[in-house]
Design a protein around this motif. Structure first.
Motif, PDB file in Angstrom:
ATOM      1  N   ARG A  46      -4.649  -1.117  -3.341  1.00 30.05           N
ATOM      2  CA  ARG A  46      -4.932   0.286  -3.044  1.00 30.05           C
ATOM      3  C   ARG A  46      -6.426   0.567  -3.141  1.00 30.05           C
ATOM      4  O   ARG A  46      -7.013   1.204  -2.265  1.00 30.05           O
ATOM      5  N   TYR A  77      -2.802   4.795   6.008  1.00 30.28           N
ATOM      6  CA  TYR A  77      -1.893   4.382   4.939  1.00 30.28           C
ATOM      7  C   TYR A  77      -0.952   5.542   4.580  1.00 30.28           C
ATOM      8  O   TYR A  77      -1.088   6.172   3.530  1.00 30.28           O
ATOM      9  N   LEU A  82       0.835  -1.195   0.000  1.00 28.51           N
ATOM     10  CA  LEU A  82       0.000   0.000   0.000  1.00 28.51           C
ATOM     11  C   LEU A  82       0.872   1.248   0.000  1.00 28.51           C
ATOM     12  O   LEU A  82       1.043   1.922   1.010  1.00 28.51           O
TER      13      LEU A  82
END
Length: 305
Positions: free
Chosen positions: A288, A123, A95
């Protein structure tokens, strides 16, 4: 061929065997593996003993694969290749990198932006790029990873995930409601200035949102009105006492709570459209995009989280 336990020595022996079988030389295999020639020979011998078969016929200055060796090479090469591909995919699916998202303007400002910090904090290696527009994305020519649409969910050739439904109702300032006798009297809208979002969804008409609400409630509407190209502008105009706007409940919760907007009559209407996350089908498995969908669904399921 008896089935051995896949212990460390067996696995390292299989790898050594595959290199030696590719090179057809223990010496060249030793160079590639940074081992001695005797170490390679020893590993192959131990593997043959573990498997109970001979893999190579050792001739002067030449190696020849046995039939069992040929079969094993094919299987090991295939499976080691799968493992290598999977490892490469895992690395590319971390990620990090860029996530490009298209979102309707008012949804971005009123719903997503107040919540976005949670996604970015979760993230930190992901670079989030938000662009706003009312038009649909051309995923064939534009470099968006995904988009949020307010629509009917029928997007040919694309992967679609329903996020949430919507309802809408008229809102205005308290002062405007009092001045026009709106509290409990929807028929008084006939004497009001209506504030229209001219593009409430893709390919919508300038007054479609108000007209839909009025049809559901049997309320006549005046001809006079102002149009705006974004719903948040119509709502800001309502806060300033210019007229009455249609407010989607996901957009106006804070304004109703603080009193900046009021709903003079409780006549919400379920919208015929919903919010969807849309992307190319091959992007649906992108970590993602999946992380973004999971976060959206988590927030929608538990707004207080």
């Amino acid at each position: 061929m008896r089935l051995p336990r896949l212990t460390g020595p067996v696995l390292s022996g299989l790898h050594c065997f595959l290199i030696a079988a590719d090179q057809m030389s223990f010496t060249r295999a030793a160079e590639l593996l940074c081992l001695t020639q005797s170490a390679v020979s020893h590993r192959i011998k131990n593997l043959e003993e573990a498997l109970g078969v001979q893999l190579f016929i050792r001739q002067p200055r030449k190696l020849v694969l046995t039939e069992e060796g040929k079969r094993l090479k094919e299987v090991v090469a295939h499976n080691f290749g799968d493992i290598a591909n999977e490892i490469r995919d895992l690395k590319t699916q971390e990620l990090s990198g860029d996530l490009n998202v298209s979102v309707p303007p008012t949804f971005a400002q009123r719903w997503m932006l107040p919540r976005l910090k949670g996604f970015i904090d979760r993230y930190p290696a992901l670079r989030f790029h938000l662009r706003t527009r009312n038009e649909l994305v051309d995923f064939q020519t534009e470099s968006y990873d995904c988009a949020i649409y307010f629509g009917d969910g029928k997007y040919t050739g694309l992967n679609t995930v329903k996020l949430m439904s919507e309802s809408m109702l008229p809102v205005c300032s308290h002062e405007y409601a009092v001045a026009h006798g709106l509290y409990g009297n929807p028929t008084k809208l006939a004497n009001c200035m209506l504030l229209h979002d001219a593009a409430p969804w893709a390919r919508a008409g300038r007054t479609d949102e108000w007209q839909y609400w009025a049809r559901q409630n049997g309320v006549p509407l005046p001809a006079a009105g102002c149009t705006f190209d974004r719903a948040d502008l119509a709502l800001q105009a309502a806060e300033r006492g210019i007229g009455v706007a249609i407010g989607r409940e996901s957009f106006i919760a804070e304004q109703l709570k603080t009193g900046r907007l009021v709903a003079p009559f409780t006549l919400p209407v379920a919208s015929p459209l919903n919010y969807y996350l849309v992307c190319r089908r091959e992007m649906a498995s992108s970590p993602r995009v999946k992380a973004f969908i999971d976060w959206l669904e988590e927030i929608i399921a538990d707004p207080a989280a």
